[in-house]
Design a protein around this motif. Structure first.
Motif, PDB file in Angstrom:
ATOM      1  N   LEU A 120       0.870   9.013  -6.101  1.00  0.00           N
ATOM      2  CA  LEU A 120       1.026  10.430  -5.765  1.00  0.00           C
ATOM      3  C   LEU A 120       2.037  11.093  -6.703  1.00  0.00           C
ATOM      4  N   ASP A 121       3.021  10.307  -7.115  1.00  0.00           N
ATOM      5  CA  ASP A 121       3.979  10.802  -8.099  1.00  0.00           C
ATOM      6  C   ASP A 121       3.262  11.039  -9.428  1.00  0.00           C
ATOM      7  N   ARG A 122       2.393  10.121  -9.774  1.00  0.00           N
ATOM      8  CA  ARG A 122       1.666  10.209 -11.044  1.00  0.00           C
ATOM      9  C   ARG A 122       0.755  11.435 -11.102  1.00  0.00           C
ATOM     10  N   ALA A 131       0.842  -1.211   0.000  1.00  0.00           N
ATOM     11  CA  ALA A 131       0.000   0.000   0.000  1.00  0.00           C
ATOM     12  C   ALA A 131       0.869   1.250   0.000  1.00  0.00           C
ATOM     13  N   THR A 132       1.945   1.212   0.772  1.00  0.00           N
ATOM     14  CA  THR A 132       2.855   2.365   0.824  1.00  0.00           C
ATOM     15  C   THR A 132       3.506   2.589  -0.544  1.00  0.00           C
ATOM     16  N   ARG A 133       3.938   1.499  -1.172  1.00  0.00           N
ATOM     17  CA  ARG A 133       4.586   1.606  -2.485  1.00  0.00           C
ATOM     18  C   ARG A 133       3.616   2.185  -3.522  1.00  0.00           C
ATOM     19  N   ARG A 134       2.408   1.635  -3.532  1.00  0.00           N
ATOM     20  CA  ARG A 134       1.417   2.104  -4.511  1.00  0.00           C
ATOM     21  C   ARG A 134       1.011   3.557  -4.254  1.00  0.00           C
ATOM     22  N   ALA A 135       0.910   3.905  -2.971  1.00  0.00           N
ATOM     23  CA  ALA A 135       0.538   5.289  -2.635  1.00  0.00           C
ATOM     24  C   ALA A 135       1.601   6.265  -3.149  1.00  0.00           C
ATOM     25  N   HIS A 136       2.872   5.916  -2.956  1.00  0.00           N
ATOM     26  CA  HIS A 136       3.952   6.782  -3.460  1.00  0.00           C
ATOM     27  C   HIS A 136       3.888   6.884  -4.988  1.00  0.00           C
ATOM     28  N   ASP A 137       3.699   5.736  -5.648  1.00  0.00           N
ATOM     29  CA  ASP A 137       3.651   5.726  -7.117  1.00  0.00           C
ATOM     30  C   ASP A 137       2.539   6.624  -7.646  1.00  0.00           C
TER      31      ASP A 137
END
Lengths: 310, 264
Positions: free
Chosen positions: A115-117, A107-113
């Motif tokens: 938010l970058d997008r 979830a943390t990885r996807r959230a960062h991805d």
């Protein structure tokens, strides 16, 4: 992908949506309608928040209200920009991804991805209370796409955005569609939808008035008299000129005498030929407008067709 | 139900609770039973007879596993759904598969854990003020009653929360007042209350015999005010009530059309 069979939703004696039937394969769709037309009700039925009073709504082949399975395959971006104000953007998006069933690390990885997008990485650790409307729209979009759904449902995604933010949102959604994913976007502004979707669903008064590709919708209006307003310093000459044209059905003078209104069943041809007529007669026109281009007029015309008045 | 999602909801609620510095309610919930104990100690100091350990225990029971737990849960468990609906954040939960149930249990556990911590701190301070901290049996029995009281009232309040979504707090307060009142009626009807089970467990846990209890006050001497059935039966009945209530709550929440509460 989406199937409605005679779906009606009643709130007591008030009709939310009225006898809607449609079949939508994967693709990008714009759900167009004025405020209060039933767009949000339709989306609520589709996402299983409301049970149809009559008929059946199916999402990915399953009953939209009873079967929660298809919800895994959708992302939803609601119209309201209300978000929890006491948490950061990253915390909230991560929480939403966790609720989708991912463990904390993923979830943390996807959230960062994501938010970058949506270009919110710099603001990820700020409380959402301080976010602008544009940032709120983007964070809402982030929570909707973080789990890579097959179908993205958006309710008024451009609401309250400034031109720059609108452009960014359009780019984001266009990229999403280019990836081969489906979108259903509700809006009451025609050009917003035109920029994203090739297919329209026109809803008014709870009824589905028309559906199809952009050209098909406009073709429906081809044989409907439409009004074109011309403002000119020589309204009399202009009136004589246009009334001689076979594609013009009627001409009316403006109240102030500064122009004429042209009624025609072939507005596209009038727009094409008008410069030639004016050039031949050495006439000038200061302003050309067509109120029938407005979405409201489009709906009213379609409503008349629906009622058999045209 | 997905345990990891339930824990995620609970963790998120705790994070929000700490981040938003909702300390005023904590201070009130911990402070008011302690204030009662201080006042009781003053009254006791001015009287010749003083306050017996049994009277201290009954006072602590009334204000900590009783009123303190109920008030804490009124603030956290009863409006669990109302807060999401009125805050218009419900839709983010509702469109995710199975999250309605996970949110219910996550928020239930948050309410219970927050209440147990609040009441435990209040209990510790009350025992200090009353000079009963050395009574190990009293400490253990009171803490277990705090846990049971929190689990049971939270279950009832979340049920009220899904039945009367937009009036959850008012309905829960009304229920609490009625339940508290009924629990002091010396008749069979008192047996349907949570307070009756807690009181019976207190008396059995503290090993008070009928002679001692009759010395407490008139109503405690009435056979209808508490039960001499074995402790495990009371605990079993309460656990059954908790499980049954949560199952009914889950079923209602799954079937309710909450989208219509804020539809256009």
């Amino acid at each position: 992908m989406i199937s409605f069979e005679h779906v009606t939703k009643l709130y007591g004696i008030v009709i939310g949506v009225n006898d809607i039937s449609l079949e939508l394969p994967p693709g990008a769709y714009g759900l167009l309608g004025p405020n209060g037309s039933g767009k949000s009700t339709l989306l609520n039925v589709l996402t299983g928040q409301l049970r149809p009073s009559r008929g059946e709504a199916r999402l990915f082949g399953a009953d939209a209200f009873c079967d929660i399975g298809p919800l895994e395959r959708i992302g939803f971006c609601p119209s309201l920009d209300i978000l929890p104000t006491d948490v950061t953007g990253l915390t909230w998006v991560k929480y939403m991804v966790q609720l989708q069933g991912y463990d904390e690390a993923e979830a943390t990885r996807r959230a960062h991805d994501v938010l970058d997008r949506v270009e919110l990485m710099d603001a990820r650790d700020r409380g959402m209370a301080g976010y602008s409307r544009g940032m709120k729209q983007r964070i809402k979009l982030a929570q909707a796409i973080a789990h890579e759904p097959e179908l993205l449902i958006l309710d008024e995604p451009f609401s309250g955005l400034d031109p720059v933010a609108r452009h960014q949102m359009t780019e984001l959604l266009s990229d999403w569609i280019k990836e081969g994913k489906s979108v259903l976007m509700a809006s009451h502004i025609l050009h917003e939808v035109e920029a994203i979707a090739d297919n329209f669903l026109l809803i008014y008064g709870g009824r589905l008035l028309a559906s199809g590709a952009t050209n098909e919708v406009y073709e429906m209006l081809d044989n409907v008299p439409r009004r074109i307003d011309l403002v000119s310093d020589d309204a009399t000459q202009l009136a004589v000129l246009v009334q001689q044209q076979s594609i013009v059905d009627a001409v009316q003078f403006h109240e102030g005498g500064n122009g004429v209104s042209v009624l025609t069943r072939k507005p596209r041809e009038v727009f094409q030929q008008l410069p030639h007529w004016l050039k031949d007669q050495q006439l000038s026109v200061r302003e050309v407008s067509s109120s029938d281009d407005s979405l409201q007029a489009l709906f009213e015309t379609l409503m008349k067709i629906h009622r058999g008045q045209i | 139900m997905n345990p990891s999602r339930v824990m995620a909801v609970m963790a998120f609620e705790w994070r929000r609770s700490i981040a938003s510095r909702r300390f005023v309610s904590w201070i009130f919930l911990i402070g008011f039973p302690v204030l009662i104990m201080v006042l009781t100690a003053r009254i006791g100091a001015s009287s010749q007879a003083g306050i017996t350990p049994t009277s201290w225990a009954l006072t602590i029971f009334t204000f900590v596993p009783g009123i303190c737990c109920m008030l804490s849960l009124l603030l956290t468990a009863a409006p669990f759904l109302q807060a999401e609906i009125e805050g218009r954040t419900w839709i983010y939960m509702a469109i995710r598969p199975g999250v309605k149930t996970d949110m219910l249990y996550g928020k239930y556990l948050y309410a219970v854990s927050r209440t147990v911590i609040t009441a435990s701190i209040a209990l510790l301070l009350c025992l200090l003020v009353s000079g009963q901290l050395g009574q190990v049996r009293l400490v253990v029995v009171m803490w277990l009653l705090i846990v049971l009281s929190s689990l049971a009232y939270a279950a009832v309040y979340v049920l009220i929360g899904v039945i009367a979504v937009q009036r959850a707090l008012v309905m829960a307060v009304a229920y609490s007042a009625i339940e508290f009142g009924v629990s002091f009626i010396p008749a069979v009807v008192t047996q349907i209350t949570i307070q009756y089970r807690l009181r019976s467990l207190l008396i059995q846990g503290m090993q008070w015999d009928s002679k001692e209890s009759s010395a407490l006050s008139g109503f405690m001497a009435d056979a209808n005010m508490f039960s001499t059935q074995p402790w495990w039966l009371h605990v079993g009945i309460m656990l059954g009530l908790i499980a049954g209530t949560l199952m009914v709550t889950t079923a209602i929440l799954k079937r309710r059309e909450l989208g219509s509460l804020k539809a256009d």
